[in-house]
Scaffold this motif. Sequence first.
Motif, PDB file in Angstrom:
ATOM      1  N   TRP A  43       0.833  -1.201   0.000  1.00 44.37           N
ATOM      2  CA  TRP A  43       0.000   0.000   0.000  1.00 44.37           C
ATOM      3  C   TRP A  43       0.868   1.250   0.000  1.00 44.37           C
ATOM      4  CZ3 TRP A  43       0.801   3.270   4.050  1.00 44.37           C
ATOM      5  CH2 TRP A  43       1.402   2.732   5.188  1.00 44.37           C
ATOM      6  N   HIS A  44       0.275   2.333  -0.476  1.00 47.90           N
ATOM      7  CA  HIS A  44       0.866   3.663  -0.357  1.00 47.90           C
ATOM      8  C   HIS A  44      -0.285   4.649  -0.267  1.00 47.90           C
ATOM      9  CE1 HIS A  44       0.228   3.481  -4.735  1.00 47.90           C
ATOM     10  NE2 HIS A  44       0.154   4.800  -4.677  1.00 47.90           N
ATOM     11  N   ASP A  45      -0.025   5.772   0.395  1.00 50.95           N
ATOM     12  CA  ASP A  45      -1.101   6.746   0.546  1.00 50.95           C
ATOM     13  C   ASP A  45      -0.709   8.095  -0.034  1.00 50.95           C
ATOM     14  OD1 ASP A  45       0.411   8.099   2.498  1.00 50.95           O
ATOM     15  OD2 ASP A  45      -0.726   7.259   4.162  1.00 50.95           O
ATOM     16  N   ASP A  46      -1.638   9.023   0.015  1.00 52.18           N
ATOM     17  CA  ASP A  46      -1.429  10.346  -0.563  1.00 52.18           C
ATOM     18  C   ASP A  46      -0.586  11.249   0.337  1.00 52.18           C
ATOM     19  OD1 ASP A  46      -3.426  10.539   1.390  1.00 52.18           O
ATOM     20  OD2 ASP A  46      -4.489  12.134   0.326  1.00 52.18           O
ATOM     21  N   ARG A  47      -0.114  10.722   1.451  1.00 55.53           N
ATOM     22  CA  ARG A  47       0.715  11.499   2.379  1.00 55.53           C
ATOM     23  C   ARG A  47       2.167  11.019   2.371  1.00 55.53           C
ATOM     24  NH1 ARG A  47      -3.908  12.174   7.082  1.00 55.53           N
ATOM     25  NH2 ARG A  47      -5.390  13.115   5.632  1.00 55.53           N
ATOM     26  N   GLY A  48       2.503  10.215   1.369  1.00 53.08           N
ATOM     27  CA  GLY A  48       3.875   9.761   1.198  1.00 53.08           C
ATOM     28  C   GLY A  48       4.260   8.541   2.018  1.00 53.08           C
ATOM     29  N   ARG A  49       3.307   7.940   2.694  1.00 53.39           N
ATOM     30  CA  ARG A  49       3.601   6.732   3.474  1.00 53.39           C
ATOM     31  C   ARG A  49       3.332   5.495   2.620  1.00 53.39           C
ATOM     32  NH1 ARG A  49       0.131   8.844   8.472  1.00 53.39           N
ATOM     33  NH2 ARG A  49      -1.301   8.836   6.738  1.00 53.39           N
ATOM     34  N   SER A  50       4.027   4.415   2.957  1.00 57.45           N
ATOM     35  CA  SER A  50       3.824   3.157   2.244  1.00 57.45           C
ATOM     36  C   SER A  50       4.217   2.012   3.159  1.00 57.45           C
ATOM     37  CB  SER A  50       4.665   3.124   0.962  1.00 57.45           C
ATOM     38  OG  SER A  50       6.044   3.182   1.278  1.00 57.45           O
ATOM     39  N   GLY A  51       3.863   0.805   2.730  1.00 55.79           N
ATOM     40  CA  GLY A  51       4.232  -0.358   3.513  1.00 55.79           C
ATOM     41  C   GLY A  51       3.560  -1.614   3.023  1.00 55.79           C
ATOM     42  N   THR A  52       3.541  -2.603   3.909  1.00 57.05           N
ATOM     43  CA  THR A  52       3.027  -3.929   3.591  1.00 57.05           C
ATOM     44  C   THR A  52       2.154  -4.429   4.725  1.00 57.05           C
ATOM     45  OG1 THR A  52       5.073  -4.408   2.394  1.00 57.05           O
ATOM     46  CG2 THR A  52       3.710  -6.285   2.985  1.00 57.05           C
ATOM     47  N   ASP A  53       1.016  -5.030   4.383  1.00 56.32           N
ATOM     48  CA  ASP A  53       0.146  -5.706   5.340  1.00 56.32           C
ATOM     49  C   ASP A  53       0.250  -7.200   5.098  1.00 56.32           C
ATOM     50  OD1 ASP A  53      -0.701  -3.207   6.155  1.00 56.32           O
ATOM     51  OD2 ASP A  53      -2.693  -3.363   5.249  1.00 56.32           O
ATOM     52  N   VAL A  54       0.407  -7.969   6.176  1.00 55.98           N
ATOM     53  CA  VAL A  54       0.507  -9.423   6.082  1.00 55.98           C
ATOM     54  C   VAL A  54      -0.469 -10.040   7.070  1.00 55.98           C
ATOM     55  CG1 VAL A  54       2.021 -11.426   6.397  1.00 55.98           C
ATOM     56  CG2 VAL A  54       2.944  -9.310   5.458  1.00 55.98           C
ATOM     57  N   ALA A  55      -1.314 -10.938   6.594  1.00 58.74           N
ATOM     58  CA  ALA A  55      -2.222 -11.661   7.487  1.00 58.74           C
ATOM     59  C   ALA A  55      -1.423 -12.719   8.234  1.00 58.74           C
ATOM     60  CB  ALA A  55      -3.343 -12.316   6.689  1.00 58.74           C
ATOM     61  N   LEU A  56      -1.427 -12.613   9.566  1.00 61.57           N
ATOM     62  CA  LEU A  56      -0.752 -13.624  10.381  1.00 61.57           C
ATOM     63  C   LEU A  56      -1.714 -14.730  10.777  1.00 61.57           C
ATOM     64  CD1 LEU A  56       1.354 -11.323  12.738  1.00 61.57           C
ATOM     65  CD2 LEU A  56       2.070 -12.462  10.621  1.00 61.57           C
ATOM     66  N   SER A  57      -3.007 -14.418  10.748  1.00 61.85           N
ATOM     67  CA  SER A  57      -4.070 -15.377  11.026  1.00 61.85           C
ATOM     68  C   SER A  57      -5.342 -14.793  10.431  1.00 61.85           C
ATOM     69  CB  SER A  57      -4.219 -15.600  12.537  1.00 61.85           C
ATOM     70  OG  SER A  57      -4.790 -14.471  13.154  1.00 61.85           O
ATOM     71  N   ARG A  58      -6.443 -15.441  10.663  1.00 63.51           N
ATOM     72  CA  ARG A  58      -7.708 -14.921  10.149  1.00 63.51           C
ATOM     73  C   ARG A  58      -8.153 -13.654  10.882  1.00 63.51           C
ATOM     74  NH1 ARG A  58      -9.628 -18.113   6.414  1.00 63.51           N
ATOM     75  NH2 ARG A  58      -9.137 -20.316   6.419  1.00 63.51           N
ATOM     76  N   LYS A  59      -7.582 -13.381  12.032  1.00 61.85           N
ATOM     77  CA  LYS A  59      -7.976 -12.216  12.813  1.00 61.85           C
ATOM     78  C   LYS A  59      -6.876 -11.185  13.004  1.00 61.85           C
ATOM     79  CE  LYS A  59     -12.109 -13.627  14.318  1.00 61.85           C
ATOM     80  NZ  LYS A  59     -13.320 -12.863  14.170  1.00 61.85           N
ATOM     81  N   ILE A  60      -5.616 -11.559  12.839  1.00 60.31           N
ATOM     82  CA  ILE A  60      -4.486 -10.671  13.146  1.00 60.31           C
ATOM     83  C   ILE A  60      -3.721 -10.321  11.873  1.00 60.31           C
ATOM     84  CG2 ILE A  60      -2.313 -10.391  14.430  1.00 60.31           C
ATOM     85  CD1 ILE A  60      -4.692 -10.582  16.281  1.00 60.31           C
ATOM     86  N   VAL A  61      -3.464  -9.032  11.675  1.00 63.66           N
ATOM     87  CA  VAL A  61      -2.679  -8.550  10.545  1.00 63.66           C
ATOM     88  C   VAL A  61      -1.505  -7.726  11.076  1.00 63.66           C
ATOM     89  CG1 VAL A  61      -4.049  -6.447  10.171  1.00 63.66           C
ATOM     90  CG2 VAL A  61      -2.795  -7.428   8.277  1.00 63.66           C
ATOM     91  N   LYS A  62      -0.388  -7.841  10.400  1.00 64.19           N
ATOM     92  CA  LYS A  62       0.809  -7.070  10.731  1.00 64.19           C
ATOM     93  C   LYS A  62       0.987  -6.025   9.640  1.00 64.19           C
ATOM     94  CE  LYS A  62       5.838  -7.558  11.177  1.00 64.19           C
ATOM     95  NZ  LYS A  62       6.950  -8.532  11.111  1.00 64.19           N
TER      96      LYS A  62
END
Length: 165
Positions: A43-62
């Motif tokens: 992902w990246h946003d309009d404020r210059g931030r970016s990164g990665t989301d990873v599902a660690l389980s069906r309920k928890i994301v990093k």
Amino acid sequence: MTSKQPNEATYIDELLADGTVYRRYSDGRQEWRSRTPGGEIQWHDDRGRSGTDVALSRKIVKRTHADGVVIYGRENGFGRTMWSDGVLTVNKSRFGGRLGAAITGIAGAALIGALVYPPDALTPDQEADLLASSGVPGGGSGGDGSSGDSYSDWGGDGDDGGDFG
């Protein structure tokens, strides 16, 4: 981080023709999201931030920001995700998110349950244990046809609308 009231931000997702997602937040922020072949969300946003989301389980994301900051999110049903930085995001894109927002607005957490906060931090071993025991193919790569409170869902009918998709 359970001692104070979370800051709430609603969002609406729009699936674009190229398969990416355009997300608009109630605070004016905009975000563009795309799934990698490994199932992570870049992902990246309009404020210059970016990164990665990873599902660690069906309920928890990093969520790992490009600058190395890590936060965790926990899906709480009805399109509500509580983040370890104190932000509650509510998906208003789909039926689940709109229903969750309506229920929360009318009767609060009593009807849909109190918010369950994510961990503030996890060790690499704890993350590996979550991935191994999650039942999410590829540790959250998606494509298992599930729906509901699953971060493995990218979208589609029956999706409850967690933050991952």
